[in-house]
Scaffold this active site. Sequence first.
Site, mmCIF file in Angstrom:
data_model
loop_
_atom_site.group_PDB
_atom_site.id
_atom_site.type_symbol
_atom_site.label_atom_id
_atom_site.label_comp_id
_atom_site.label_asym_id
_atom_site.label_seq_id
_atom_site.Cartn_x
_atom_site.Cartn_y
_atom_site.Cartn_z
ATOM 1 N N LYS A 286 0.776 -1.221 0.059
ATOM 2 C CA LYS A 286 0.141 0.007 0.095
ATOM 3 C C LYS A 286 0.942 1.370 0.016
ATOM 4 C CE LYS A 286 -3.473 -1.080 -0.603
ATOM 5 N NZ LYS A 286 -3.841 -1.167 -1.997
ATOM 6 N N GLY A 288 2.456 2.514 -3.047
ATOM 7 C CA GLY A 288 2.711 2.698 -4.029
ATOM 8 C C GLY A 288 3.687 1.725 -5.129
ATOM 9 N N THR A 289 3.644 0.719 -4.403
ATOM 10 C CA THR A 289 4.620 -0.398 -5.213
ATOM 11 C C THR A 289 4.095 -0.961 -6.431
ATOM 12 O OG1 THR A 289 3.561 -2.187 -3.988
ATOM 13 C CG2 THR A 289 5.375 -1.476 -3.038
ATOM 14 N N THR A 290 2.736 -0.959 -6.699
ATOM 15 C CA THR A 290 2.229 -1.464 -8.145
ATOM 16 C C THR A 290 2.702 -0.030 -9.198
ATOM 17 O OG1 THR A 290 0.423 -2.454 -6.848
ATOM 18 C CG2 THR A 290 0.389 -2.416 -9.228
ATOM 19 N N SER A 384 -4.835 2.793 4.483
ATOM 20 C CA SER A 384 -5.196 2.166 3.060
ATOM 21 C C SER A 384 -5.256 0.573 3.032
ATOM 22 C CB SER A 384 -3.896 2.818 2.129
ATOM 23 O OG SER A 384 -3.721 2.123 0.987
ATOM 24 N N TRP A 489 -0.703 9.892 -11.341
ATOM 25 C CA TRP A 489 0.356 9.966 -12.740
ATOM 26 C C TRP A 489 -0.066 8.585 -13.103
ATOM 27 C CZ3 TRP A 489 3.206 13.821 -14.638
ATOM 28 C CH2 TRP A 489 3.173 14.682 -13.819
ATOM 29 N N LYS A 505 -6.265 0.430 -7.197
ATOM 30 C CA LYS A 505 -5.178 1.436 -6.883
ATOM 31 C C LYS A 505 -5.567 2.761 -6.903
ATOM 32 C CE LYS A 505 -2.870 -2.342 -6.336
ATOM 33 N NZ LYS A 505 -2.316 -2.852 -5.144
ATOM 34 N N GLY A 506 -5.370 3.596 -5.728
ATOM 35 C CA GLY A 506 -5.751 4.872 -5.785
ATOM 36 C C GLY A 506 -7.083 4.817 -5.460
ATOM 37 N N ARG A 507 -7.776 4.025 -4.423
ATOM 38 C CA ARG A 507 -9.191 3.955 -4.278
ATOM 39 C C ARG A 507 -9.594 5.442 -3.627
ATOM 40 N NH1 ARG A 507 -7.883 -1.301 -1.977
ATOM 41 N NH2 ARG A 507 -8.589 -2.891 -3.472
HETATM 42 P P1 A3P Z 1 -4.919 3.728 -2.070
HETATM 43 O O1 A3P Z 1 -5.478 2.807 -3.047
HETATM 44 O O2 A3P Z 1 -5.268 3.538 -0.809
HETATM 45 O O3 A3P Z 1 -4.831 5.213 -2.399
HETATM 46 P P2 A3P Z 1 0.159 -0.716 -3.694
HETATM 47 O O4 A3P Z 1 0.426 -0.762 -5.237
HETATM 48 O O5 A3P Z 1 1.539 -0.922 -3.119
HETATM 49 O O6 A3P Z 1 -0.627 -1.487 -2.947
HETATM 50 O O7 A3P Z 1 -0.156 0.734 -3.173
HETATM 51 C C1 A3P Z 1 -1.546 1.160 -3.383
HETATM 52 C C2 A3P Z 1 -1.258 2.789 -3.236
HETATM 53 O O8 A3P Z 1 -0.460 3.300 -4.315
HETATM 54 C C3 A3P Z 1 -2.717 3.453 -3.533
HETATM 55 O O9 A3P Z 1 -3.196 3.349 -2.382
HETATM 56 C C4 A3P Z 1 -2.106 4.863 -4.075
HETATM 57 O O10 A3P Z 1 -2.282 5.720 -2.934
HETATM 58 C C5 A3P Z 1 -0.541 4.852 -4.290
HETATM 59 N N1 A3P Z 1 -0.153 5.154 -5.678
HETATM 60 C C6 A3P Z 1 0.929 6.017 -5.802
HETATM 61 N N2 A3P Z 1 0.939 6.486 -6.855
HETATM 62 C C7 A3P Z 1 -0.026 5.992 -7.685
HETATM 63 C C8 A3P Z 1 -0.244 5.893 -9.253
HETATM 64 N N3 A3P Z 1 0.378 6.502 -9.807
HETATM 65 N N4 A3P Z 1 -1.520 5.162 -9.379
HETATM 66 C C9 A3P Z 1 -2.189 4.759 -8.463
HETATM 67 N N5 A3P Z 1 -2.036 4.351 -7.358
HETATM 68 C C10 A3P Z 1 -0.765 5.186 -6.790
#
Ligand code: A3P
Length: 590
Positions: A286, A288-290, A384, A489, A505-507
């Site tokens: 959570k 921003g790894t993805t 998150s 982004w 991602k980015g909920r």
């Molecule tokens: P939220 O969905 O809580 O906002 P991970 O990939 O490690 O599970 O992390 C998910 C989090 O990456 C998201 O948490 C979001 O805030 C963050 N994030 C950072 N950059 C992002 C991007 N470019 N697109 C989508 N989510 C991003």
Amino acid sequence: MAFVMGNKALLETQRELRTHVPNFTFNLGFSGKFFHAGSDEEDLGDDLLLSYVKEFWWFPHMWSHMQPHLFHNQSVLAEQMLLNKKFAMEHGIPTNMGYAVAPHHSGVYPVHMQLYDAWKKVWGIKVTSTEEYPHLKPARFRRGFIHSGISVLPRQTCGLFTHTIFYKDYPGSPNELDKLINGGELFLTVLLNPISIFMTHLSNYGNDRLGLYTFKSLVMFVQTWTNLKMQTLPPIQLAQKYFSLFPSERDPLWQDPCEDKRHKDIWSKEKTCDRFPKLLVIGPQKTGTTALYLFLGMHPDLTSNYPSKETFEEIQFFNGHNYHRGIDWYMEYFPLPSNTSSDYYFEKSANYFDSEVAAQRAAALLPKAKIITILINPADRAYSWYQHQRAHDDPVALKYSFHDVITAGHDAPVKLRVLQNRCLVPGWYAIHLERWLNYYHSSQLLVLDGQMLKTEPASVMDKIQKFLGLANIINYHKILAFDPKKGFWCQLLEGGKTKCLGKSKGRRYPDMDAESQGFLREYYRDHNIELSKLLYRMGQPLPSWLREELVHTRASRCHCPDDGLLCVLKEEEEEEEGRLRDAQEGTFSV
Ligand code: A3P
């Protein structure tokens, strides 16, 4: 008639040794192809040995003494084993001992899965032994492990080799062999290891019968000078005994096969260490790894793993049960290196970060890898993660509010406590980072500010490219674009469209309530202070969110008299003051 006599002597020695070591039994390896393939007297020796077949234990040693790692195709390997099995059955050799030894240690370690599979299929093998795990030297560090249902026991060196068959020609002088036995290394091996397995070659039982001489003398010496009780167990019982004495050895620790020349020589030519990743993105979840995984994959010099069917893009090798599938399984997730594709492989598995075992395992297999971790405010990470669990219909997360989860006490239901731990513990950043630093040099580790990855990903990618030392530096300002609809982004595609991460991602969810914020600020305070000290030591800049937290910490710990002019810092905070000032000014640079 040396061989005939030697074989008779083998039985006589066994009988004699049994008077000192209950149940002592020689375990004889056979490669059927060489039966009756020697001189007349050697053939007679073969016949004689088989006439006492029931007196000994027997293990298959491959039909033609071939090294198993040379067989890429498991069924060809199995065919060779079947020939040996047929030979055994024709000559009344027992086939149910469950023990085998691979010629030249090949295929046992480094593991050649084809060997393990064929052994189980043809012979029902449950136990083997090797001198090579984790390495031949130093001998005192040899260990066992269990893999794919086969117990691998450490084998010791007895000082007799194929070339040491005559007493008078023993390297150095015959006296050297006697020294090994009479208080020297061989004696110490028995003294210091509760279980010893030795193996020598047939030539040491014929010729000058050094094998018999050595073990008889050793047993006598041990009995004379110690009160150790010796006994022999059949292989399967021996393996059970071994791992009950050394339960921590059950789990293997896979090493890089190319770091040890002997291992490299007995590793399949079809396998290459260039198929391992050079970069791990370790999480935590959570942060921003993805997004980072997507951005890294856009670089022409970097190649990600193939996605896993079970866990989407993540392989999750080092932290959980996949590790027990072995390194052949892991390598399958990366393309075979070719001249045309880039070979800077990377993978990200976000729960490596806080795993108790991942750092040690990763460092054993990938000692030169670069490691990236992303840190956001642990309170936001926890929130998150909680939202993520709710989105995945976790019944406990659905039942309890975030505040309930983070504040649950010791008397709370177990399920809630488990969820709480999974929510909060990854945020103990300093503790987890320290674990990685126990195994990797700090120059191999890059700590990213997750807030910055969200707002200025192109600058973060510049930093990463430098850290990795990539030949081609890509301008991410040109290939990323902010997508107002997504609010993040994304990858800029041709024609101006954007490719963003999915809706998981980015909920969108409500902001964290103030009470939880206050609770978590307090909860993570000491962890954050420890993190700041650690980053300082590492020479890494403090993420913006950490600087804010530290400033807050200082403010809340000041005891301000009514006139509001004087703040009295506690003693321990004075020590931190200089660092906090630096933090505020952002002067913690590499
Ligand atoms: P939220 O969905 O809580 O906002 P991970 O990939 O490690 O599970 O992390 C998910 C989090 O990456 C998201 O948490 C979001 O805030 C963050 N994030 C950072 N950059 C992002 C991007 N470019 N697109 C989508 N989510 C991003």
